[in-house]
Design a protein around this motif. Structure first.
Motif, PDB file in Angstrom:
ATOM      1  N   LEU A   5      41.628  42.970  40.251  1.00  0.00           N
ATOM      2  CA  LEU A   5      40.340  42.445  40.694  1.00  0.00           C
ATOM      3  C   LEU A   5      40.160  42.791  42.169  1.00  0.00           C
ATOM      4  O   LEU A   5      41.098  43.230  42.830  1.00  0.00           O
ATOM      5  CB  LEU A   5      40.308  40.922  40.491  1.00  0.00           C
ATOM      6  CG  LEU A   5      40.568  40.464  39.049  1.00  0.00           C
ATOM      7  CD1 LEU A   5      40.820  38.960  38.980  1.00  0.00           C
ATOM      8  CD2 LEU A   5      39.411  40.852  38.146  1.00  0.00           C
ATOM      9  N   TYR A  42      45.479  43.184  35.099  1.00  0.00           N
ATOM     10  CA  TYR A  42      44.292  43.918  35.512  1.00  0.00           C
ATOM     11  C   TYR A  42      44.109  43.664  36.994  1.00  0.00           C
ATOM     12  O   TYR A  42      44.639  42.691  37.538  1.00  0.00           O
ATOM     13  CB  TYR A  42      43.050  43.486  34.723  1.00  0.00           C
ATOM     14  CG  TYR A  42      43.016  42.011  34.435  1.00  0.00           C
ATOM     15  CD1 TYR A  42      43.481  41.508  33.221  1.00  0.00           C
ATOM     16  CD2 TYR A  42      42.572  41.113  35.404  1.00  0.00           C
ATOM     17  CE1 TYR A  42      43.484  40.148  32.969  1.00  0.00           C
ATOM     18  CE2 TYR A  42      42.575  39.760  35.160  1.00  0.00           C
ATOM     19  CZ  TYR A  42      43.032  39.278  33.941  1.00  0.00           C
ATOM     20  OH  TYR A  42      43.046  37.926  33.696  1.00  0.00           O
ATOM     21  N   THR A  94      48.491  37.880  43.108  1.00  0.00           N
ATOM     22  CA  THR A  94      48.690  39.325  43.129  1.00  0.00           C
ATOM     23  C   THR A  94      48.947  39.839  41.714  1.00  0.00           C
ATOM     24  O   THR A  94      49.588  39.136  40.915  1.00  0.00           O
ATOM     25  CB  THR A  94      49.883  39.706  44.040  1.00  0.00           C
ATOM     26  OG1 THR A  94      50.286  41.054  43.750  1.00  0.00           O
ATOM     27  CG2 THR A  94      51.071  38.782  43.836  1.00  0.00           C
ATOM     28  N   SER A 147      50.063  36.061  38.842  1.00  0.00           N
ATOM     29  CA  SER A 147      49.001  36.933  38.347  1.00  0.00           C
ATOM     30  C   SER A 147      48.372  36.249  37.154  1.00  0.00           C
ATOM     31  O   SER A 147      49.067  35.581  36.390  1.00  0.00           O
ATOM     32  CB  SER A 147      49.593  38.281  37.919  1.00  0.00           C
ATOM     33  OG  SER A 147      48.668  38.999  37.107  1.00  0.00           O
ATOM     34  N   ILE A 148      47.053  36.408  36.958  1.00  0.00           N
ATOM     35  CA  ILE A 148      46.448  35.844  35.742  1.00  0.00           C
ATOM     36  C   ILE A 148      46.404  36.861  34.616  1.00  0.00           C
ATOM     37  O   ILE A 148      45.884  36.568  33.537  1.00  0.00           O
ATOM     38  CB  ILE A 148      45.050  35.239  35.997  1.00  0.00           C
ATOM     39  CG1 ILE A 148      44.066  36.290  36.508  1.00  0.00           C
ATOM     40  CG2 ILE A 148      45.142  34.055  36.950  1.00  0.00           C
ATOM     41  CD1 ILE A 148      42.599  35.823  36.394  1.00  0.00           C
ATOM     42  N   GLY A 149      46.946  38.050  34.812  1.00  0.00           N
ATOM     43  CA  GLY A 149      46.962  39.034  33.736  1.00  0.00           C
ATOM     44  C   GLY A 149      47.016  40.443  34.287  1.00  0.00           C
ATOM     45  O   GLY A 149      46.842  40.654  35.484  1.00  0.00           O
ATOM     46  N   GLY A 190      44.899  37.312  48.270  1.00  0.00           N
ATOM     47  CA  GLY A 190      45.033  38.642  48.846  1.00  0.00           C
ATOM     48  C   GLY A 190      43.853  39.518  48.490  1.00  0.00           C
ATOM     49  O   GLY A 190      43.151  39.277  47.518  1.00  0.00           O
ATOM     50  N   GLU A 244      45.011  46.297  49.727  1.00  0.00           N
ATOM     51  CA  GLU A 244      46.237  46.783  49.098  1.00  0.00           C
ATOM     52  C   GLU A 244      47.302  45.691  49.042  1.00  0.00           C
ATOM     53  O   GLU A 244      48.275  45.805  48.326  1.00  0.00           O
ATOM     54  CB  GLU A 244      46.796  47.988  49.874  1.00  0.00           C
ATOM     55  CG  GLU A 244      45.850  49.159  49.914  1.00  0.00           C
ATOM     56  CD  GLU A 244      45.439  49.623  48.528  1.00  0.00           C
ATOM     57  OE1 GLU A 244      46.337  50.035  47.771  1.00  0.00           O
ATOM     58  OE2 GLU A 244      44.247  49.556  48.194  1.00  0.00           O
ATOM     59  N   GLY A 245      47.096  44.638  49.813  1.00  0.00           N
ATOM     60  CA  GLY A 245      48.084  43.573  49.780  1.00  0.00           C
ATOM     61  C   GLY A 245      48.244  42.909  51.126  1.00  0.00           C
ATOM     62  O   GLY A 245      47.346  42.970  51.970  1.00  0.00           O
TER      63      GLY A 245
HETATM   64  C1  4G0 Z   1      46.296  44.201  44.911  1.00  0.00           C
HETATM   65  C2  4G0 Z   1      45.346  39.111  41.545  1.00  0.00           C
HETATM   66  C3  4G0 Z   1      45.147  43.444  44.697  1.00  0.00           C
HETATM   67  C4  4G0 Z   1      47.377  43.662  45.577  1.00  0.00           C
HETATM   68  C5  4G0 Z   1      44.784  39.679  42.703  1.00  0.00           C
HETATM   69  C6  4G0 Z   1      46.151  41.610  45.825  1.00  0.00           C
HETATM   70  C7  4G0 Z   1      44.182  40.735  40.243  1.00  0.00           C
HETATM   71  C8  4G0 Z   1      45.032  39.646  40.301  1.00  0.00           C
HETATM   72  C9  4G0 Z   1      45.072  42.160  45.167  1.00  0.00           C
HETATM   73  C10 4G0 Z   1      47.308  42.351  46.047  1.00  0.00           C
HETATM   74  C11 4G0 Z   1      43.950  40.776  42.561  1.00  0.00           C
HETATM   75  C12 4G0 Z   1      45.599  39.072  39.059  1.00  0.00           C
HETATM   76  C13 4G0 Z   1      49.641  42.456  46.810  1.00  0.00           C
HETATM   77  C14 4G0 Z   1      48.262  40.481  47.361  1.00  0.00           C
HETATM   78  C15 4G0 Z   1      43.859  41.332  44.950  1.00  0.00           C
HETATM   79  N1  4G0 Z   1      43.650  41.263  41.328  1.00  0.00           N
HETATM   80  N2  4G0 Z   1      45.753  39.873  38.000  1.00  0.00           N
HETATM   81  N3  4G0 Z   1      43.370  41.446  43.610  1.00  0.00           N
HETATM   82  N4  4G0 Z   1      48.400  41.770  46.732  1.00  0.00           N
HETATM   83  O1  4G0 Z   1      45.926  37.891  39.028  1.00  0.00           O
END
Ligand code: 4G0
Length: 236
Positions: free
Chosen positions: A135, A133, A85, A129-131, A110, A113-114
């Motif tokens: 995805l 931004y 996330t 999180s990998i950073g 995920g 929205e989550g």
């Molecule tokens: C928003 C990780 C998007 C919320 C996941 C998951 C970037 C990264 C997403 C979630 C992602 C990252 C709360 C699970 C999926 N984007 N920066 N998109 N939740 O590592």
């Protein structure tokens, strides 16, 4: 090490984990990687994995039932369950070294929205999180982490690969590398590297690493708070 991945898009994982060091780790049994479709743990005709958020708002939320069923069927007490996330702590080489010591990792990728908050509370051990931004889903972050962790498993790197000095284990960037030819399109390899004076070469490389780090990543020279640097880690 065993790694399970829960995703809505298992097709994404074909490719990056089927080449090079990760492919070899899988073939030799160092890494037992299994990618699962979360829809396999649904029971309704439409294989529903998400629903609208209570309280309203745009977007969808991953339902708790398939995730609880999946994690309960794949994991046990010693499984580390990791949610990908943008809100997680930022992945680093130091975290890769920690994860490489676990017996079993389970990644929840995920989307939308989550995930339902009860999944985070009851199932998730760590959020990464990998950073900074966003995805479309957590598949790419999971693959990045799996790659970084796999190459740290004892025996994963060949002799050539493991002999190599590594940027983030020193906390500095790498010095410049050159190979033949000694001159290419008028660009010459520094004389010291052709000299055979190993003490001089080591000195030059240390200085170049410092200069390059100061230029490109001055944050790494700041003793405090360098994120990826783990001063307690052994220097390979
Ligand atoms: C928003 C990780 C998007 C919320 C996941 C998951 C970037 C990264 C997403 C979630 C992602 C990252 C709360 C699970 C999926 N984007 N920066 N998109 N939740 O590592």
């Amino acid at each position: 090490m065993k790694i399970d991945v829960l995703t809505l898009f298992p097709e994404m994982f074909a490719g990056p984990l089927d080449v090079s060091i990760v492919q070899r780790a899988r073939k030799t049994g160092l890494l037992n990687l299994r990618v699962h479709n979360l829809r396999d743990w649904t029971h309704d005709r439409h294989k529903t994995v998400d629903d609208r958020p209570f309280g309203g708002s745009a977007g969808m939320v991953l339902k708790p039932e398939p995730l609880f069923a999946a994690v309960e069927s794949l994991g046990n007490e010693q499984t580390k369950v990791i949610l990908l996330t943008p809100a997680g702590r930022t992945f680093s080489q130091a975290i890769a070294r920690e994860l490489a010591m676990d017996e079993h990792l389970l990644f929840i990728c995920g989307s939308y929205e989550g995930v339902d908050e009860r999944v985070r509370e009851a199932l998730v051990d760590d959020e990464l999180s990998i950073g900074d931004y966003v995805l479309t889903n957590g598949g790419l972050p999971a693959m990045v982490i799996i790659d970084a962790v796999t190459r740290l498993l004892p025996g994963a790197l060949g002799d050539d690969e493991s002999a190599k000095d590594e940027s983030f284990s020193h906390g500095l960037l790498e010095y410049p590398h050159y190979t033949r030819p000694a001159e290419f399109r008028g660009m010459k390899v520094p004389d010291v590297l052709l000299s055979g004076h190993h003490a001089e070469i080591d000195k030059w490389r240390a200085e170049q690493a410092r200069l390059r780090t100061a230029q490109q990543r001055p944050d790494l020279l700041n003793d405090k708070n360098s994120g990826s640097r783990d001063k307690s880690a052994p220097h390979n």
